[in-house]
Design a protein around this motif. Structure first.
Motif, mmCIF file in Angstrom:
data_model
loop_
_atom_site.group_PDB
_atom_site.id
_atom_site.type_symbol
_atom_site.label_atom_id
_atom_site.label_comp_id
_atom_site.label_asym_id
_atom_site.label_seq_id
_atom_site.Cartn_x
_atom_site.Cartn_y
_atom_site.Cartn_z
ATOM 1 N N UNK A 100 0.790 -1.236 0.000
ATOM 2 C CA UNK A 100 0.000 0.000 0.000
ATOM 3 C C UNK A 100 0.817 1.279 0.000
ATOM 4 N N UNK A 101 2.056 1.225 0.541
ATOM 5 C CA UNK A 101 2.845 2.457 0.620
ATOM 6 C C UNK A 101 3.698 2.694 -0.632
ATOM 7 N N UNK A 102 3.747 1.713 -1.532
ATOM 8 C CA UNK A 102 4.557 1.895 -2.745
ATOM 9 C C UNK A 102 3.722 2.509 -3.864
ATOM 10 N N UNK A 103 4.353 3.341 -4.670
ATOM 11 C CA UNK A 103 3.671 3.931 -5.824
ATOM 12 C C UNK A 103 3.622 2.908 -6.961
ATOM 13 N N UNK A 104 2.875 3.250 -8.016
ATOM 14 C CA UNK A 104 2.818 2.353 -9.191
ATOM 15 C C UNK A 104 4.233 2.157 -9.743
ATOM 16 N N UNK A 105 4.968 3.280 -9.923
ATOM 17 C CA UNK A 105 6.342 3.174 -10.438
ATOM 18 C C UNK A 105 7.189 2.234 -9.581
ATOM 19 N N UNK A 106 7.070 2.381 -8.272
ATOM 20 C CA UNK A 106 7.884 1.545 -7.370
ATOM 21 C C UNK A 106 7.502 0.064 -7.472
ATOM 22 N N UNK A 107 6.202 -0.181 -7.694
ATOM 23 C CA UNK A 107 5.788 -1.582 -7.892
ATOM 24 C C UNK A 107 6.460 -2.178 -9.124
ATOM 25 N N UNK A 108 6.444 -1.405 -10.230
ATOM 26 C CA UNK A 108 7.060 -1.919 -11.458
ATOM 27 C C UNK A 108 8.558 -2.164 -11.260
ATOM 28 N N UNK A 109 9.211 -1.219 -10.565
ATOM 29 C CA UNK A 109 10.649 -1.405 -10.301
ATOM 30 C C UNK A 109 10.896 -2.672 -9.496
ATOM 31 N N UNK A 110 10.089 -2.842 -8.451
ATOM 32 C CA UNK A 110 10.259 -3.996 -7.563
ATOM 33 C C UNK A 110 10.023 -5.313 -8.312
ATOM 34 N N UNK A 111 8.917 -5.362 -9.049
ATOM 35 C CA UNK A 111 8.596 -6.594 -9.780
ATOM 36 C C UNK A 111 9.614 -6.833 -10.903
ATOM 37 N N UNK A 112 10.067 -5.753 -11.533
ATOM 38 C CA UNK A 112 11.073 -5.891 -12.590
ATOM 39 C C UNK A 112 12.337 -6.546 -12.052
ATOM 40 N N UNK A 113 12.739 -6.104 -10.840
ATOM 41 C CA UNK A 113 13.932 -6.695 -10.218
ATOM 42 C C UNK A 113 13.682 -8.156 -9.867
ATOM 43 N N UNK A 114 12.480 -8.423 -9.338
ATOM 44 C CA UNK A 114 12.149 -9.811 -8.962
ATOM 45 C C UNK A 114 12.166 -10.724 -10.197
ATOM 46 N N UNK A 115 11.741 -10.201 -11.338
ATOM 47 C CA UNK A 115 11.740 -10.993 -12.574
ATOM 48 C C UNK A 115 13.122 -11.042 -13.228
ATOM 49 N N UNK A 116 14.036 -10.224 -12.703
ATOM 50 C CA UNK A 116 15.391 -10.192 -13.278
ATOM 51 C C UNK A 116 15.450 -9.448 -14.600
ATOM 52 N N UNK A 117 14.554 -8.461 -14.785
ATOM 53 C CA UNK A 117 14.560 -7.698 -16.038
ATOM 54 C C UNK A 117 15.630 -6.612 -15.988
ATOM 55 N N UNK A 118 16.313 -6.346 -17.087
ATOM 56 C CA UNK A 118 17.233 -5.206 -17.119
ATOM 57 C C UNK A 118 16.416 -3.922 -16.890
ATOM 58 N N UNK A 119 16.919 -2.972 -16.081
ATOM 59 C CA UNK A 119 16.141 -1.772 -15.723
ATOM 60 C C UNK A 119 15.580 -1.032 -16.938
ATOM 61 N N UNK A 120 16.374 -0.889 -18.018
ATOM 62 C CA UNK A 120 15.887 -0.149 -19.185
ATOM 63 C C UNK A 120 14.709 -0.872 -19.839
ATOM 64 N N UNK A 121 14.785 -2.191 -19.914
ATOM 65 C CA UNK A 121 13.684 -2.976 -20.505
ATOM 66 C C UNK A 121 12.437 -2.843 -19.639
ATOM 67 N N UNK A 122 12.630 -2.868 -18.330
ATOM 68 C CA UNK A 122 11.487 -2.722 -17.406
ATOM 69 C C UNK A 122 10.812 -1.367 -17.616
ATOM 70 N N UNK A 123 11.624 -0.289 -17.713
ATOM 71 C CA UNK A 123 11.050 1.057 -17.869
ATOM 72 C C UNK A 123 10.294 1.180 -19.189
ATOM 73 N N UNK A 124 10.856 0.575 -20.224
ATOM 74 C CA UNK A 124 10.243 0.613 -21.544
ATOM 75 C C UNK A 124 8.865 -0.089 -21.519
ATOM 76 N N UNK A 125 8.843 -1.306 -20.949
ATOM 77 C CA UNK A 125 7.583 -2.057 -20.879
ATOM 78 C C UNK A 125 6.580 -1.330 -19.995
ATOM 79 N N UNK A 126 7.084 -0.745 -18.899
ATOM 80 C CA UNK A 126 6.200 -0.003 -17.989
ATOM 81 C C UNK A 126 5.510 1.147 -18.731
ATOM 82 N N UNK A 127 6.291 1.872 -19.545
ATOM 83 C CA UNK A 127 5.700 2.988 -20.312
ATOM 84 C C UNK A 127 4.603 2.479 -21.242
#
Ligand SMILES: Nc1ncnc2c1ncn2[C@@H]1O[C@H](COP(=O)(O)OP(=O)(O)OP(=O)(O)O)[C@@H](O)[C@H]1O
Length: 225
Positions: A100-127
């Motif tokens: 509940x305390x995390x923003x949408x962006x923070x959720x994507x970052x967290x899940x991206x790391x958990x999935x082992x996605x490269x940060x740039x790929x995660x940001x691109x898919x998030x957009x």
């Protein structure tokens, strides 16, 4: 393997199924001791999903749809039977599981790391996900301040983030407005074309023609409908 989603050729299910379940049984304890009893919810469910298939999972309230989906993703142990998965799974539970305390962006970052996605790929898919589902303006909003519909979009977006081979969605569009509901089905169509599979728990008869196949849970078993 038999029942709904039975094999289509003589080969073993693993030849074509991205997700297969055989002989799944599950019962829950009801009541309190000494009047406790076990209620059998699933009594030998067999099903298999082929690549690129969009399958509806239906059944009356309490028939065990959510229970089966939790077992398929590994969130709940079965009493008997086996689940075979190949490739990544994306799962949207009926009740969004968010921090509940995390923003949408923070959720994507967290899940991206958990999935082992490269940060740039995660940001691109998030957009792409923000743009497609139309909730970019909530990127910096905490989950506990989101409306129910936007929370459902975040839930779906997180399940899509790693482009899973199989997407399992438990009543995903309950809180969606009509425009988002149509976009959702467009997205499902794109996944089908990309050879990705989707299993959707649905209560809407009107959606019937959108599925390649419908499986009904009845008396603890999966039957084709
Ligand atoms: N943790 C639990 N403990 C005890 N009983 C449970 C538990 N979870 C589910 N049940 C029971 O198991 C049965 C199946 O529940 P489940 O949520 O899987 O059904 P469903 O088909 O998804 O229902 P709905 O259409 O209402 O969402 C119900 O009778 C429910 O009360």
């Amino acid at each position: 393997m038999k029942g709904a989603g039975a094999r289509r050729d003589d080969g073993p299910p693993d030849d074509w199924a991205v997700l297969a379940a055989a002989g799944i049984e599950k019962s829950y304890r009801r009541g309190v001791w000494p009047a406790q009893r076990r209620v059998r919810v699933l009594q030998g469910v067999d099903l298999a999903l082929a690549p690129g298939e969009v399958v509806g999972l239906v059944g009356e309230n309490g028939s065990g749809k959510s229970t089966l989906m939790k077992i398929l993703v590994g969130a709940l142990p079965a009493d008997a039977g086996a689940v075979t998965r190949s490739g990544r799974l994306g799962y949207c539970p009926q009740e969004p599981v968010v921090y509940e305390r995390l923003t949408c962006d923070e959720h994507f970052e967290l899940f991206g790391r958990a999935y082992g996605l490269p940060p740039e790929a995660e940001r691109h898919t998030r957009r792409d996900i923000y743009a497609f589902l139309g909730f970019e303006r909530y990127a910096a909003t905490r989950a506990d301040r989101l409306s129910g519909g936007t929370l459902s979009k975040l839930n779906l977006g997180l399940a899509l983030l790693a482009d899973p081979e199989v997407l399992l969605l438990d009543e995903p569009y309950a809180g969606f407005d009509f425009d988002t509901y149509l976009k959702f089905w467009k997205l499902v169509g794109e996944r089908r074309r990309a050879g990705r599979s989707v299993l959707i728990i649905s209560h809407f008869v009107t959606d019937a023609e959108r599925f390649d196949r419908i499986i009904e849970l009845r008396d603890g078993r999966a039957v084709p409908r």
